[in-house]
Design an enzyme around this catalytic site. Structure first.
Site, short mmCIF file in Angstrom:
data_model
loop_
_atom_site.label_atom_id
_atom_site.label_comp_id
_atom_site.label_asym_id
_atom_site.label_seq_id
_atom_site.Cartn_x
_atom_site.Cartn_y
_atom_site.Cartn_z
N GLU A 30 -17.35 4.56 -55.41
CA GLU A 30 -16.84 4.67 -54.01
C GLU A 30 -15.59 3.94 -53.61
OE1 GLU A 30 -19.90 4.62 -51.28
OE2 GLU A 30 -21.34 5.67 -52.85
N CYS A 66 -11.39 -0.49 -49.13
CA CYS A 66 -12.67 -1.23 -49.58
C CYS A 66 -12.85 -0.64 -51.08
CB CYS A 66 -13.83 -1.12 -48.72
SG CYS A 66 -15.32 -1.88 -49.13
N CYS A 74 -25.26 -2.26 -59.04
CA CYS A 74 -25.10 -3.62 -58.77
C CYS A 74 -26.44 -4.25 -59.39
CB CYS A 74 -24.97 -3.84 -57.11
SG CYS A 74 -24.82 -5.60 -56.66
N CYS A 109 -30.33 -6.85 -53.53
CA CYS A 109 -30.60 -6.86 -52.06
C CYS A 109 -31.40 -5.85 -51.43
CB CYS A 109 -29.37 -7.13 -51.51
SG CYS A 109 -28.31 -8.56 -51.91
N CYS A 115 -29.65 -2.58 -49.39
CA CYS A 115 -28.41 -2.39 -49.89
C CYS A 115 -28.59 -0.97 -50.75
CB CYS A 115 -27.59 -3.33 -50.67
SG CYS A 115 -26.01 -2.98 -51.19
N GLY A 140 -21.08 -3.00 -55.85
CA GLY A 140 -21.12 -4.31 -57.02
C GLY A 140 -21.18 -5.51 -56.51
N GLU A 141 -21.22 -6.62 -57.41
CA GLU A 141 -20.94 -7.85 -56.87
C GLU A 141 -19.69 -8.40 -57.66
OE1 GLU A 141 -21.99 -10.64 -54.90
OE2 GLU A 141 -20.47 -11.72 -56.26
N SER A 181 -16.15 -10.60 -51.23
CA SER A 181 -17.39 -10.73 -50.64
C SER A 181 -18.32 -11.09 -51.90
CB SER A 181 -17.85 -9.77 -49.74
OG SER A 181 -19.23 -9.88 -49.21
N SER A 220 -22.07 -12.99 -48.02
CA SER A 220 -23.09 -12.26 -47.35
C SER A 220 -24.29 -13.12 -47.38
CB SER A 220 -23.47 -11.16 -48.43
OG SER A 220 -22.68 -10.41 -48.45
N LEU A 221 -24.43 -13.92 -45.99
CA LEU A 221 -25.50 -14.90 -45.80
C LEU A 221 -27.03 -14.10 -45.33
CD1 LEU A 221 -25.71 -17.70 -46.08
CD2 LEU A 221 -25.20 -18.08 -43.67
N HIS A 222 -26.65 -13.43 -44.28
CA HIS A 222 -27.96 -12.43 -43.69
C HIS A 222 -29.19 -13.22 -43.45
CE1 HIS A 222 -25.12 -9.52 -44.92
NE2 HIS A 222 -25.45 -9.23 -46.28
N ASN A 226 -26.66 -0.92 -41.44
CA ASN A 226 -26.60 0.46 -41.62
C ASN A 226 -28.08 0.89 -42.23
OD1 ASN A 226 -24.27 1.74 -41.29
ND2 ASN A 226 -23.38 0.32 -42.28
N CYS A 231 -21.74 0.97 -48.05
CA CYS A 231 -21.83 0.84 -49.56
C CYS A 231 -22.88 1.77 -50.27
CB CYS A 231 -22.47 -0.55 -49.68
SG CYS A 231 -21.19 -1.70 -49.11
N1 SAH Z 1 -21.99 -7.98 -53.64
C1 SAH Z 1 -21.08 -8.23 -52.59
C2 SAH Z 1 -20.15 -7.39 -52.09
C3 SAH Z 1 -20.74 -6.19 -51.54
S1 SAH Z 1 -19.97 -6.44 -49.90
C4 SAH Z 1 -21.86 -8.85 -51.48
O1 SAH Z 1 -23.07 -9.06 -51.60
O2 SAH Z 1 -21.33 -9.67 -50.71
C5 SAH Z 1 -21.02 -5.27 -48.80
C6 SAH Z 1 -21.29 -5.90 -47.60
O3 SAH Z 1 -22.24 -5.11 -47.02
C7 SAH Z 1 -22.42 -7.13 -47.96
O4 SAH Z 1 -22.28 -8.10 -47.06
C8 SAH Z 1 -23.67 -6.56 -48.05
O5 SAH Z 1 -24.64 -7.61 -47.89
C9 SAH Z 1 -23.39 -5.57 -46.81
N2 SAH Z 1 -24.66 -4.60 -46.89
C10 SAH Z 1 -25.05 -4.05 -47.66
N3 SAH Z 1 -26.02 -2.94 -47.35
C11 SAH Z 1 -25.77 -2.97 -45.98
C12 SAH Z 1 -26.59 -2.24 -45.05
N4 SAH Z 1 -27.37 -1.36 -45.21
N5 SAH Z 1 -26.19 -2.53 -43.76
C13 SAH Z 1 -25.30 -3.55 -43.44
N6 SAH Z 1 -24.67 -4.23 -44.30
C14 SAH Z 1 -24.96 -3.96 -45.68
#
Ligand code: SAH
Length: 342
Positions: free
Chosen positions: A89, A102, A109, A113, A116, A156-157, A188, A211-213, A287, A330
């Site tokens: 995508e 993007c 991937c 996570c 995701c 992907g990462e 990212s 991506s800290l979360h 999301n 994503c």
């Molecule tokens: N693998 C890399 C690149 C992906 S970036 C990374 O983890 O950073 C995509 C961003 O969207 C990342 O910050 C990921 O954690 C976030 N993401 C993935 N699924 C999501 C969701 N359902 N809702 C909000 N953010 C999400």
């Protein structure tokens, strides 16, 4: 290796070995980076050379299998089919400062996570440099909108595909190619510490997003398996080293998940952990992904979290959600398509 994955100096060497002068390599490079689909379009090349290249180096452009355009904000999502049949995508978003694509860096991937959609089927394979370039190139051509910014935030990462991603950056930045400034590119990562250090050594002017979360290991361990290999303190130490090497402020992505990471205590802990690091926190309302029980935070929780960060001196913005009507987050479109075609 696909011809479009070669840098101009490499292509020049390759052409020299084929008995071709340097200016031919430059012609071919320019055509490829304009997004031609066949060698016949390279009208300033002799027919014999066009035939030889077509036989030995297929261009293999991706094909649009789905295109969805948001009625709300003009966001366009593409699902591309690659030469081997796999799909990835790309999303085109229209901001006041320019059009941003993007792109995906892998098919699937490996990171796992919990929130995701991209990782649900695991990693299929890593993308080649030209397959990342093609996403930018053909999104621009198909949409007719010129692309000024790129984010490596699709499927992907990126740091799991380190060499190919770096080569892609060099290609898309080249003056004879798309010439997109490194300062307009964000990468990212979920937190592959040794690769963050390796990237720092390259001293590129790109923006790094993490991506800290979560504000601590307890929260991150629940949703991000990578944290078990590289706990939060190691990750933030790598961010500090990255800042020292590049002087680039770090962006932290923080998906707001109801009851999991969105409390005022979590905000205060985050603040403490980020102390002294030039940082910007980008809060993303989660999301919802069909397969996951995780729910987005309430607006109230998001606002309260943001206020605590801002009051503590860390800039925090809430990401505007674009393309909510077109599965633009994503991995959702690829997943739907794969399910339908099974
Ligand atoms: N693998 C890399 C690149 C992906 S970036 C990374 O983890 O950073 C995509 C961003 O969207 C990342 O910050 C990921 O954690 C976030 N993401 C993935 N699924 C999501 C969701 N359902 N809702 C909000 N953010 C999400």
């Amino acid at each position: 290796m696909n011809l479009k994955s070669h840098t101009l100096p490499e292509l020049t060497t390759l052409f020299k070995e084929m008995g071709q002068p340097a200016f031919r390599a430059k012609q071919v490079y320019t055509w490829l980076h304009r997004g031609v689909r066949t060698y016949d379009e390279m009208t300033n090349l002799p027919l014999t050379l066009r035939q030889q290249l077509a036989a030995e180096h297929p261009i293999a452009p991706p094909r649009v299998v789905r295109k969805q355009e948001s009625q709300r904000d003009g966001t366009i999502k593409y699902l591309w089919q690659l030469a081997d049949g796999n799909c990835v995508e790309t999303v085109l978003m229209r901001y006041h400062y320019g059009n941003t694509v993007c792109i995906s860096t892998e098919v699937g991937c490996p990171m796992g996570c919990a929130f995701c959609a991209s990782t649900l089927g695991g990693l299929v394979r890593r993308l080649e440099p030209y397959e990342m370039l093609d996403q930018v190139l053909f999104t621009q051509l198909d949409s007719g909108l010129s692309v000024s910014h790129i984010v490596l935030m699709g499927i992907g990462e990126p740091l799991d595909n380190f060499d190919n991603v770096l080569r892609f950056l060099e290609l898309v930045n080249s003056p004879e190619g798309m010439n997109i400034s490194m300062r307009h590119i964000s990468l990212s990562t979920c937190g592959l510490v040794p690769k963050i250090d390796a990237l720092a050594q390259k001293k590129l002017q790109i923006s790094l997003a993490i991506s800290l979360h979560g504000p601590n290991d307890a929260v991150r361990n629940q949703i991000m398996p990578v944290n078990k290999a590289y706990p939060i303190d190691e990750l933030l130490a790598a961010c500090r080293r990255y800042y020292e090497a590049t002087s680039r402020r770090i962006h932290f992505e923080y998906a707001m998940i109801d009851g999991l990471n969105d409390s005022p205590e979590a905000a205060r802990e985050l603040l403490r952990r980020l102390k002294g690091l030039p940082a910007h926190v980008n809060m993303i309302p989660l999301n919802h992904v069909e397969e996951s029980p995780l729910k987005p935070s309430s607006r109230k929780a998001v606002a309260a979290f943001q206020k605590i960060l801002e009051d503590g001196g860390v800039t925090a913005t809430v990401r505007r959600t674009l393309g909510g009507d077109i599965d633009a987050s994503c991995g959702q479109l690829r997943r739907k398509y794969n399910k339908q075609s099974q």
